[in-house]
Design a protein around this motif. Sequence first.
Motif, PDB file in Angstrom:
ATOM      1  N   SER A  62       0.878  -1.409  -0.466  1.00 12.27           N
ATOM      2  CA  SER A  62      -0.285   0.039  -0.012  1.00 12.27           C
ATOM      3  C   SER A  62       0.909   1.426  -0.566  1.00 12.27           C
ATOM      4  O   SER A  62       2.056   1.733   0.328  1.00 12.27           O
ATOM      5  N   ALA A  63       0.271   2.079  -0.966  1.00 16.04           N
ATOM      6  CA  ALA A  63       1.411   3.633  -0.899  1.00 16.04           C
ATOM      7  C   ALA A  63       0.005   4.975   0.154  1.00 16.04           C
ATOM      8  O   ALA A  63       1.243   5.457   0.311  1.00 16.04           O
ATOM      9  N   THR A  64      -0.750   4.093  -0.034  1.00 12.61           N
ATOM     10  CA  THR A  64      -2.100   5.765   0.346  1.00 12.61           C
ATOM     11  C   THR A  64      -2.557   5.057   1.557  1.00 12.61           C
ATOM     12  O   THR A  64      -2.437   6.272   2.011  1.00 12.61           O
TER      13      THR A  64
ATOM     14  N   PRO B 227       3.385  -1.178  -4.499  1.00 13.65           N
ATOM     15  CA  PRO B 227       3.775   0.187  -3.874  1.00 13.65           C
ATOM     16  C   PRO B 227       4.895  -0.492  -3.378  1.00 13.65           C
ATOM     17  O   PRO B 227       5.697  -1.457  -3.019  1.00 13.65           O
ATOM     18  N   GLU B 228       5.983   0.773  -2.780  1.00 12.13           N
ATOM     19  CA  GLU B 228       7.479   0.271  -1.754  1.00 12.13           C
ATOM     20  C   GLU B 228       7.431  -0.654  -1.450  1.00 12.13           C
ATOM     21  O   GLU B 228       8.519  -1.214  -0.972  1.00 12.13           O
ATOM     22  N   ASN B 229       6.088  -1.176  -0.220  1.00 14.91           N
ATOM     23  CA  ASN B 229       6.331  -1.933   0.386  1.00 14.91           C
ATOM     24  C   ASN B 229       6.314  -3.412   0.467  1.00 14.91           C
ATOM     25  O   ASN B 229       6.011  -4.237   0.661  1.00 14.91           O
TER      26      ASN B 229
ATOM     27  N   THR C  20      -0.047   2.334  -7.607  1.00 14.20           N
ATOM     28  CA  THR C  20       1.262   3.499  -7.506  1.00 14.20           C
ATOM     29  C   THR C  20       1.613   3.686  -8.679  1.00 14.20           C
ATOM     30  O   THR C  20       2.610   2.948  -9.339  1.00 14.20           O
TER      31      THR C  20
END
Length: 124
Positions: free
Chosen positions: A9-11, A84-86, A78
Amino acid sequence: MNLTILYGSATGNAEHIAKDLGKSINEKKLSSPSAFTSATVLEMDQFKRKKLFESWSSPPSNDGNYTKHALVAVCSTTGNGDAPENAGRFVRFIKRKPPTTLSDAPMEHVAYAVLGLGDTNYDK
């Protein structure tokens, strides 16, 4: 039987959904009966630290008649549809050839579902 829920998740939307699902299972608040007695919610990139693929390399050992581990992956996009990064390390791991320490089919003993969250703001 434990359900593993991985999120990317990014947001925060995918994280929120994953944690709500895990909480519903752990607090027995589902509206219908469930085979899951517990849920573990993790960021996708924690898969290596938790040695998930190693534990999934064989069928569940003490979960009654279950022949597969249970996984739900909840992930948003994203940028231009990127992970996303994670979730980046997990996505790269899934895309490449499995290491020799794992079987050629590292998810052979895993029943999984994927919930992908997109963005309606992208041009069509």
